[in-house]
Design a protein around this motif. Structure first.
Motif, PDB file in Angstrom:
ATOM      1  N   SER A  32      97.427  46.704 -10.301  1.00 47.83           N
ATOM      2  CA  SER A  32      98.455  46.727 -11.342  1.00 47.83           C
ATOM      3  C   SER A  32      98.061  45.950 -12.591  1.00 47.83           C
ATOM      4  O   SER A  32      98.711  46.067 -13.628  1.00 47.83           O
ATOM      5  N   THR A  33      96.999  45.153 -12.508  1.00 45.20           N
ATOM      6  CA  THR A  33      96.579  44.339 -13.655  1.00 45.20           C
ATOM      7  C   THR A  33      95.083  44.492 -13.887  1.00 45.20           C
ATOM      8  O   THR A  33      94.280  44.322 -12.970  1.00 45.20           O
ATOM      9  N   LEU A  34      94.733  44.833 -15.130  1.00 44.50           N
ATOM     10  CA  LEU A  34      93.334  44.874 -15.542  1.00 44.50           C
ATOM     11  C   LEU A  34      93.093  43.645 -16.422  1.00 44.50           C
ATOM     12  O   LEU A  34      93.774  43.447 -17.431  1.00 44.50           O
ATOM     13  N   THR A  35      92.154  42.819 -16.044  1.00 38.80           N
ATOM     14  CA  THR A  35      91.850  41.609 -16.795  1.00 38.80           C
ATOM     15  C   THR A  35      90.585  41.820 -17.604  1.00 38.80           C
ATOM     16  O   THR A  35      89.557  42.255 -17.079  1.00 38.80           O
ATOM     17  N   LEU A  36      90.668  41.517 -18.899  1.00 34.27           N
ATOM     18  CA  LEU A  36      89.541  41.678 -19.816  1.00 34.27           C
ATOM     19  C   LEU A  36      89.244  40.325 -20.455  1.00 34.27           C
ATOM     20  O   LEU A  36      90.100  39.734 -21.119  1.00 34.27           O
ATOM     21  N   VAL A  37      88.029  39.814 -20.241  1.00 36.08           N
ATOM     22  CA  VAL A  37      87.620  38.505 -20.763  1.00 36.08           C
ATOM     23  C   VAL A  37      86.576  38.721 -21.855  1.00 36.08           C
ATOM     24  O   VAL A  37      85.554  39.361 -21.626  1.00 36.08           O
TER      25      VAL A  37
END
Length: 350
Positions: A109-114
């Motif tokens: 449910s969550t895409l993390t982009l750093v």
């Protein structure tokens, strides 16, 4: 997992991962990679996005950690974007990032982009960056090499239905374009877009390109070093003019040129004493592109030339600091031009 930038498009077509890391010092390429990831995510239902910029030692990492576990009433999936402009998250941030990586695993449910700048070797060995690379997809964004820039421009023109003439005429046009935008890829992108607005699809003449493309090149002393060691005399002169116009300190430019001369002399002395070239280069901490250039030039660089360059570098050091030296220009930048061009011609091994 490490992924090369050209492979990103094919990777996204196969499906999204829950964590992506983009790091490098080329803003345009990083922005385009991030846009591609976001577009793919939106197409798969990630309709909500939050952005967190890490600024200073007192940044509240709890907001980032909480964002990954909370969704609004109007979204089933979200993008959590973490920007660390300094590349230094600090002790608290290091711990938080490792927690963030752990929570991202298997999170549909969550895409993390750093997003990170270019990181030095020591930073990349840190626990927090190791956790990111092991837990997500890591993409290093490298600048487009000067030799590859004409081809990059040609590909970008082709994407908007334009091209240059075939053969030598087209190569001259691309070289002219590259000279005007070197070191400033964002400006290159803008100039290419401008050509798309000014002229219809099809072949562009050299006159059309020259009339449209302004001089927006940016240079740095590290690229100057590579140009000198490569024996690119005309480019060295152009870069020195650019560095002077941009207000670069003459003392820094001199240090860069002189340090290459000193390093070359130390390596040459070590070779004369019987050490193999690879060992001598390692001992003098010469590696990467600089190492390859030293390997090409050193076997054919005489002791007499190196001694002469060392003496010249010493004289220019005085000029840069305000002293007058017989038979040398009094202007620091003119003296730097003479030193750099002489060194570059000696490095022009054929």
């Amino acid at each position: 997992m490490q992924l090369a930038l050209p492979q990103l498009g094919a990777h996204l077509q196969k499906g999204l991962r829950s964590l992506y890391i983009l790091h490098g010092d080329e803003p345009l390429m990083q922005q385009e990679a991030a846009d591609a990831i976001r577009a793919s995510a939106r197409a798969q239902g990630y309709t909500e996005r939050s952005v967190h910029t890490v600024s200073g030692a007192h940044f509240d990492w709890s907001e980032v950690l909480a964002a990954g576990g909370s969704l609004s009433l109007f979204a089933d999936k979200q993008i959590v974007e973490v920007r660390i402009p300094s590349g230094k998250p600090g002790k608290e941030g290091s711990t938080a990032i490792q927690q963030l990586v752990a929570s991202a695993q298997g999170n549909d449910s969550t895409l993390t982009l750093v997003l990170l700048p270019r990181l030095d070797a020591a930073t990349r060995k840190g626990a927090w960056f190791g956790a990111l690379e092991n837990g997500g997809v890591s993409i290093q964004i490298d600048p487009v090499d000067r030799n590859a820039l004409p081809q990059w421009i040609a590909q970008r023109l082709q994407m908007q239905g334009q091209s240059v003439a075939a053969g030598e005429e087209g190569q001259r046009t691309l070289q002219f374009f590259a000279d005007r935008v070197e070191g400033n890829l964002l400006a290159a992108h803008q100039e290419i877009q401008k050509l798309g607005l000014l002229y219809p699809a099809g072949e562009l003449s050299q006159a059309q390109v020259e009339s449209a493309v302004v001089n927006v090149a940016r240079y740095d002393v590290f690229k100057l070093s590579e140009s000198v060691l490569s024996g690119q005399v005309a480019r060295v002169q152009r870069m020195l003019d650019g560095l002077q116009a941009e207000g670069e300190a003459a003392v820094l430019v001199h240090y860069t040129i002189a340090e290459d001369i000193r390093a070359m002399k130390r390596v040459k002395d070590a070779m004369t004493a019987g050490k193999p070239l690879p060992m001598a280069l390692r001992e003098q901490r010469v590696w990467g592109p600089r190492e390859r250039l030293f390997e090409r030039v050193l076997p054919r660089m005489s002791e007499a030339r190196l001694n002469g360059l060392l003496q010249a570098a010493h004289q220019v050091d005085g000029i840069v600091k305000g002293l007058k030296v017989p038979d040398w220009p009094t202007d620091p930048w003119q003296a730097l031009q003479r030193l750099a061009v002489r060194f570059s011609r000696f490095c022009n091994v054929r």
